[in-house]
Design an enzyme around this catalytic site. Structure first.
Site, short mmCIF file in Angstrom:
data_model
loop_
_atom_site.label_atom_id
_atom_site.label_comp_id
_atom_site.label_asym_id
_atom_site.label_seq_id
_atom_site.Cartn_x
_atom_site.Cartn_y
_atom_site.Cartn_z
N HIS A 17 -2.34 6.90 2.64
CA HIS A 17 -1.15 6.26 3.21
C HIS A 17 -0.52 7.17 4.27
O HIS A 17 0.23 8.08 3.97
CB HIS A 17 -0.12 5.98 2.10
CG HIS A 17 -0.38 4.72 1.35
ND1 HIS A 17 -0.07 3.47 1.85
CD2 HIS A 17 -0.95 4.50 0.14
CE1 HIS A 17 -0.41 2.54 0.97
NE2 HIS A 17 -0.95 3.14 -0.06
N CYS A 23 -4.37 2.44 4.42
CA CYS A 23 -4.80 1.98 3.10
C CYS A 23 -5.42 0.58 3.18
O CYS A 23 -6.54 0.44 3.65
CB CYS A 23 -3.64 2.04 2.11
SG CYS A 23 -4.15 1.84 0.38
N GLU A 81 1.78 6.54 6.18
CA GLU A 81 3.23 6.30 6.36
C GLU A 81 4.07 6.90 5.23
O GLU A 81 5.31 6.80 5.28
CB GLU A 81 3.51 4.80 6.48
CG GLU A 81 3.61 4.02 5.17
CD GLU A 81 2.29 3.67 4.52
OE1 GLU A 81 2.29 2.87 3.58
OE2 GLU A 81 1.25 4.21 4.95
#
Length: 254
Positions: free
Chosen positions: A196, A105, A198
Site C-alpha cells: 500500500h 494493492c 498510500e
C-alpha cells in the site's frame, strides 16, 4: 521529469482521479485522505469515483493529469463484476496512451490483469501488516525507486496476488512471499505496487482494524495485536506517490 518544464503543470495545479471500489463510506473517505497526504496535494485536487457504485468518467484522460487505483477490501481483482470490463478497458487505454497511472494493492492487481497478467487468490501467502521489500536490479535503476535503500519496509493487506506479470511489465521488487511486489510497464509512466503505497503506519493501523473480519487467516486476537505492534515507519514509501507525480506529471511548487 517531463522534458519541458514550461509545459509541465506545477503540483498545486494538478487534477487527479482516484478510482475506488469500496462499500464502507468511512474507508472511502480514509483512503482518499491517504492519497491526498501521500501525493502532497490539496483535497480539491483529487476527484474520486467508486467504481462499484457509479460509472467511470468519460473524460478521464482529458480532465485529469494522472489516475490512481486504490485498494478494495470487499472485491477481488480476479472476479468479473458488472463494472470490471469498463475498468479493465480504462487501464488498457491508459497503456495505449502512456498516460500516468499507478495502482496500489488491488489497483496493482487490476493493472496487471488488464494488461495480460494473472491474479490468483492465495490464502497461504496472505500479507498483513508491515513487511520487508527488496528491490531487484531493475528496481534499483528505476526512476521511482533508485534512491530507495535496496531493502525497505512497506504496509500490506491482501489475499490475492499477481502470479504472472504482463508481458511488457518490468518487475522491480519482491518480498519473502511475493515475487511481484512492484512493476512498471516498460517505458511508460504506469506502475503497480502490491504494498500500500498510500499508507503510513498510523493509516495502516486504521485500515487493519476496519478490515479485521476479512482476514480470517489471523485466527486469534493475540496474533492480530502482534501485527499491529509490528507496524513501523515506512519512510521511503511515504514519498512514493509524490515522487511519481513530480517524476512523470508535474514539477514541484516553487
Amino acid at each position: 521529469m517531463p522534458a519541458s518544464m514550461d509545459k509541465t503543470p506545477s503540483l498545486d495545479n494538478l487534477k487527479l482521479l482516484l478510482i475506488q471500489a469500496r462499500t464502507d463510506p468511512a474507508i472511502l473517505d480514509q483512503e482518499m485522505q491517504c492519497f491526498v497526504e501521500r501525493c502532497r496535494v490539496a483535497p480539491h485536487q483529487i476527484a474520486s469515483v467508486n467504481v462499484c457504485m457509479e460509472p467511470l468518467p468519460d473524460d478521464a484522460f482529458s480532465a485529469y493529469d494522472a489516475i490512481f487505483i486504490g485498494g478494495a477490501g470487499e472485491f477481488s481483482a480476479k472476479n468479473d463484476y458488472d463494472w470490471m470490463p469498463a475498468l479493465l478497458a480504462l487501464v488498457q487505454t491508459a497503456d495505449q496512451r502512456a498516460f500516468p497511472l499507478l495502482g496500489s494493492c488491488w489497483g496493482h492487481q487490476i493493472i496487471a490483469r488488464a494488461l495480460g497478467g494473472k491474479v490468483i487468490y492465495d490464502k497461504d501467502l496472505t500479507e498483513m501488516g508491515c513487511h520487508w521489500i527488496e528491490l531487484n536490479t531493475a528496481g534499483q535503476q528505476d526512476t521511482l525507486f533508485k534512491n530507495f535503500p535496496t531493502r525497505f519496509k512497506a504496509n500490506m493487506g491482501h489475499h490475492d496476488r499477481v502470479s504472472v506479470l504482463p508481458q511488457e511489465a518490468v518487475n522491480l521488487a519482491f518480498s519473502d512471499t511475493q515475487s511481484n511486489q512492484a512493476f512498471r510497464i516498460a517505458d511508460k509512466p504506469i506502475y503497480g505496487t502490491q504494498f500500500h503505497s498510500e499508507l503510513d503506519a498510523a493509516r495502516e493501523k486504521e485500515r487493519l482494524y476496519a478490515y479485521r473480519d476479512h482476514y480470517t487467516e489471523v485466527e486469534t486476537e493475540e496474533a492480530f495485536q502482534e501485527i499491529i505492534a509490528g507496524l513501523a515507519k515506512t519512510t521511503e514509501v511515504d514519498e512514493l506517490l509524490y515522487k511519481f507525480l513530480v517524476s512523470y506529471v508535474a514539477h514541484p511548487t516553487r
